[in-house]
Scaffold this active site. Structure first.
Site, PDB file in Angstrom:
ATOM      1  N   LYS A 131     -50.177 -49.124 -49.680  1.00 41.25           N
ATOM      2  CA  LYS A 131     -51.193 -48.649 -50.600  1.00 41.25           C
ATOM      3  C   LYS A 131     -51.595 -47.244 -50.528  1.00 41.25           C
ATOM      4  O   LYS A 131     -51.997 -46.728 -49.177  1.00 41.25           O
ATOM      5  CB  LYS A 131     -52.425 -49.503 -49.975  1.00 41.25           C
TER       6      LYS A 131
HETATM    7  C1  R5P Z   1     -61.124 -49.100 -48.609  1.00 39.18           C
HETATM    8  O1  R5P Z   1     -62.438 -49.192 -48.672  1.00 39.18           O
HETATM    9  C2  R5P Z   1     -60.413 -50.218 -49.047  1.00 39.18           C
HETATM   10  O2  R5P Z   1     -59.113 -50.183 -48.509  1.00 39.18           O
HETATM   11  C3  R5P Z   1     -60.258 -50.182 -50.494  1.00 39.18           C
HETATM   12  O3  R5P Z   1     -59.685 -51.530 -50.728  1.00 39.18           O
HETATM   13  C4  R5P Z   1     -59.709 -49.400 -51.177  1.00 39.18           C
HETATM   14  O4  R5P Z   1     -60.138 -48.003 -51.248  1.00 39.18           O
HETATM   15  C5  R5P Z   1     -59.474 -49.579 -52.667  1.00 39.18           C
HETATM   16  O5  R5P Z   1     -60.666 -49.646 -53.221  1.00 39.18           O
HETATM   17  P1  R5P Z   1     -61.153 -48.393 -54.537  1.00 39.18           P
HETATM   18  O6  R5P Z   1     -60.212 -48.532 -55.553  1.00 39.18           O
HETATM   19  O7  R5P Z   1     -62.364 -48.723 -54.564  1.00 39.18           O
HETATM   20  O8  R5P Z   1     -60.873 -47.171 -53.760  1.00 39.18           O
END
Ligand code: R5P
Length: 297
Positions: free
Chosen positions: A203
């Site tokens: 990711k």
């Molecule tokens: C970090 O806070 C986490 O891994 C979140 O799952 C990630 O950042 C994705 O969330 P967002 O789309 O709010 O950035």
């Protein structure tokens, strides 16, 4: 007792038909074991090959952030529309329905907060608990170039090795600390390191310049985080560009649950990720849902 009555010998072995060996289509995953592929197939949808993960793990270091004050009120209604719940074990157990049939990508790191150094994480879930929760994948952050780079990479290795033992894939999240670069060079480096260490999914963040190269240089599927809340059309455009440039989906949080129509937004994101809809058409889906929810029954 086993029944031995009328045991019939097999006679139709299809001798003229070669054995059908079905390739597993997900990038970089063809040589994995059955259980691992089964779990990945729950995450990445067969028709599009992509996934929409709903990320609501932020509380593990941010506390009750906007939109996540009450997971039962804000996130649970979105569960039917997501492919995957990406969350912590605490959030999952306390607030999510166990009969949703949605796979879980389980946040397995923690130990720091917004008040301290973000890269100083530890492995915060044992593989046995991940299995108890029927996790389809486990995940931790890597902080390449940060103060605790080595520790975060060692956490990733630990997850990969324990996950491999039980057929559970690992997703590496390329974390960005407070003063870290957010460009293709950085995400390309962090993504590739994660994949080389054995991560099954990476990711990362979308970048306007050079995202295609980040994807090309990473031999396993890439999903993008949404990042901070943007106007809906901008978030949909970002998702569209990411998919167009080779991403295999999104792991999106704030741009969905902080939207004024979270259901509309997740439906719109799905249209982009799974149906290749343009951002404009997807925005219409969001607008229609928002209007529908506002109109009296
Ligand atoms: C970090 O806070 C986490 O891994 C979140 O799952 C990630 O950042 C994705 O969330 P967002 O789309 O709010 O950035």
């Amino acid at each position: 007792m086993a029944d031995l009555d009328d045991v019939k010998e097999g006679k139709d072995f299809g001798l003229d038909t070669p054995v059908d060996v079905k390739a597993f289509g997900l990038r970089g995953s063809n040589a994995l074991d059955w259980g691992m592929q089964d779990r990945l197939a729950r995450i990445f949808q067969e028709k599009s090959g992509n996934t929409v993960m709903l990320a609501f793990d932020h509380g593990y270091f941010q506390g009750p952030a906007t939109g996540l004050e009450r997971l039962d009120l804000t996130i649970r209604p979105l569960v039917p529309y997501t492919d995957v719940m990406m969350c912590t074990r605490g959030g999952l157990r306390a607030t999510m329905p166990a009969d949703s049939r949605k796979p879980v990508v389980l946040r397995c790191s923690g130990g720091m907060s917004v008040l301290t150094e973000l890269s100083n994480e530890l492995v915060a879930v044992d593989i046995e608990d991940a299995l108890r929760l029927n996790a389809s994948a486990i995940t931790t952050n890597v902080y390449v170039g940060a103060e605790y780079e080595h520790k975060s990479l060692s956490n990733l290795v630990k997850l990969i090795d324990t996950g491999n033992r039980y057929g559970v894939p690992t997703m590496a999240v390329t974390g960005v600390g407070k003063d870290m670069a957010r460009d293709a060079r950085y995400f390309g480096l962090a993504s590739r390191i994660s994949a080389e260490l054995g991560a099954h999914i990476v990711k990362t963040y979308f970048v306007e310049e050079g995202f295609e190269k980040v994807v090309a240089g990473c031999p396993v599927p890439i999903v993008i985080a949404g990042g901070k809340k943007l106007p809906e059309i901008d978030a949909l455009t970002m998702a569209y560009k990411a998919i167009d440039q080779g991403a295999s989906g999104v792991d999106m949080g704030r741009n969905i649950f902080q939207s004024d129509s979270p259901v509309g937004m997740i439906k719109a994101v799905r249209a982009v990720v799974h149906d290749g809809e343009t951002p404009e058409k997807a925005l219409q889906i969001y607008e229609d849902e928002k209007a529908r929810a506002l109109s009296p029954a």
